[in-house]
Scaffold this active site. Structure first.
Site, PDB file in Angstrom:
ATOM      1  N   PHE A  88       0.830  -1.210   0.000  1.00  0.00           N
ATOM      2  CA  PHE A  88       0.000   0.000   0.000  1.00  0.00           C
ATOM      3  C   PHE A  88       0.861   1.256   0.000  1.00  0.00           C
ATOM      4  O   PHE A  88       0.700   2.143   0.811  1.00  0.00           O
ATOM      5  CB  PHE A  88      -0.989  -0.003   1.178  1.00  0.00           C
ATOM      6  CG  PHE A  88      -1.957  -1.139   1.123  1.00  0.00           C
ATOM      7  CD1 PHE A  88      -3.078  -1.073   0.311  1.00  0.00           C
ATOM      8  CD2 PHE A  88      -1.727  -2.295   1.850  1.00  0.00           C
ATOM      9  CE1 PHE A  88      -3.968  -2.135   0.242  1.00  0.00           C
ATOM     10  CE2 PHE A  88      -2.608  -3.360   1.795  1.00  0.00           C
ATOM     11  CZ  PHE A  88      -3.728  -3.278   0.982  1.00  0.00           C
ATOM     12  N   HIS A  89       1.796   1.291  -0.959  1.00  0.00           N
ATOM     13  CA  HIS A  89       2.644   2.462  -1.131  1.00  0.00           C
ATOM     14  C   HIS A  89       3.276   2.439  -2.518  1.00  0.00           C
ATOM     15  O   HIS A  89       3.208   1.432  -3.226  1.00  0.00           O
ATOM     16  CB  HIS A  89       3.732   2.533  -0.049  1.00  0.00           C
ATOM     17  CG  HIS A  89       4.714   1.416  -0.101  1.00  0.00           C
ATOM     18  ND1 HIS A  89       4.531   0.233   0.574  1.00  0.00           N
ATOM     19  CD2 HIS A  89       5.892   1.293  -0.764  1.00  0.00           C
ATOM     20  CE1 HIS A  89       5.556  -0.573   0.352  1.00  0.00           C
ATOM     21  NE2 HIS A  89       6.407   0.044  -0.477  1.00  0.00           N
ATOM     22  N   ALA A  90       3.872   3.554  -2.881  1.00  0.00           N
ATOM     23  CA  ALA A  90       4.690   3.667  -4.094  1.00  0.00           C
ATOM     24  C   ALA A  90       6.009   4.292  -3.690  1.00  0.00           C
ATOM     25  O   ALA A  90       6.148   4.829  -2.582  1.00  0.00           O
ATOM     26  CB  ALA A  90       3.981   4.527  -5.138  1.00  0.00           C
TER      27      ALA A  90
ATOM     28  N   ARG B  47       2.023  -0.437  -5.106  1.00  0.00           N
ATOM     29  CA  ARG B  47       2.079  -1.882  -4.966  1.00  0.00           C
ATOM     30  C   ARG B  47       1.347  -2.325  -3.714  1.00  0.00           C
ATOM     31  O   ARG B  47       1.376  -1.671  -2.678  1.00  0.00           O
ATOM     32  CB  ARG B  47       3.503  -2.406  -4.982  1.00  0.00           C
ATOM     33  CG  ARG B  47       4.353  -2.246  -3.749  1.00  0.00           C
ATOM     34  CD  ARG B  47       5.039  -0.913  -3.522  1.00  0.00           C
ATOM     35  NE  ARG B  47       5.510  -0.196  -4.671  1.00  0.00           N
ATOM     36  CZ  ARG B  47       6.711  -0.288  -5.204  1.00  0.00           C
ATOM     37  NH1 ARG B  47       7.617  -1.034  -4.640  1.00  0.00           N
ATOM     38  NH2 ARG B  47       7.036   0.409  -6.253  1.00  0.00           N
TER      39      ARG B  47
END
Length: 136
Positions: free
Chosen positions: A49-51, A96
């Site tokens: 839960f981040h890029a 992702r």
């Protein structure tokens, strides 16, 4: 263009077992500066839960499996990582998520830079806002 960029790693071995070698600028398309792995993820727990603004990574399930979701702000795709001879290249500015970890999953991640908290985008709306007026 697909977000799913799978890398096949040659499996070397004989009757004693198998071996996969991961090498910078050979099987991995960058200098490897950081290696970590995720394991022991409880059933029903999702991760990621981040890029990353600049970081590139290759992820490999060395055992077990998980479902990887990639999102570039325009399209969203998912793929199962379930083979020690297959990795996925995750480019910069790709959101992702990892879901559906098997009990025995060990997810190995190779990165082209050292850890830098300032490189993370942890809010999906902020991630999407980056693309307003910007073409990647």
């Amino acid at each position: 263009m697909s977000l799913i960029n799978l890398i096949d790693f040659p499996s070397l071995g004989d009757d004693r077992g198998s071996l996969v070698a991961l090498e910078s600028h050979q099987s991995i398309p960058f200098d490897i500066k950081r290696v970590y792995y995720i394991f022991g993820t409880q059933k029903g727990v999702s991760r990621g839960f981040h890029a990353h603004q600049q970081l590139k990574q290759v992820a490999v399930c060395v055992t077990g499996r998980c479902r990887m979701v990639l999102d570039n702000g325009k399209q969203r795709e998912d793929v199962w990582l379930d083979s020690a001879t297959k990795g996925i290249l995750i480019e910069d500015m790709v959101w992702r998520e990892m879901h559906d970890f098997s009990e025995d999953c060990v997810l190995l991640v190779l990165a082209n830079e050292h850890y830098n908290e300032l490189d993370y985008i942890r809010d999906y709306d902020c991630f999407l806002n980056y693309f307003v007026g910007n073409e990647k």
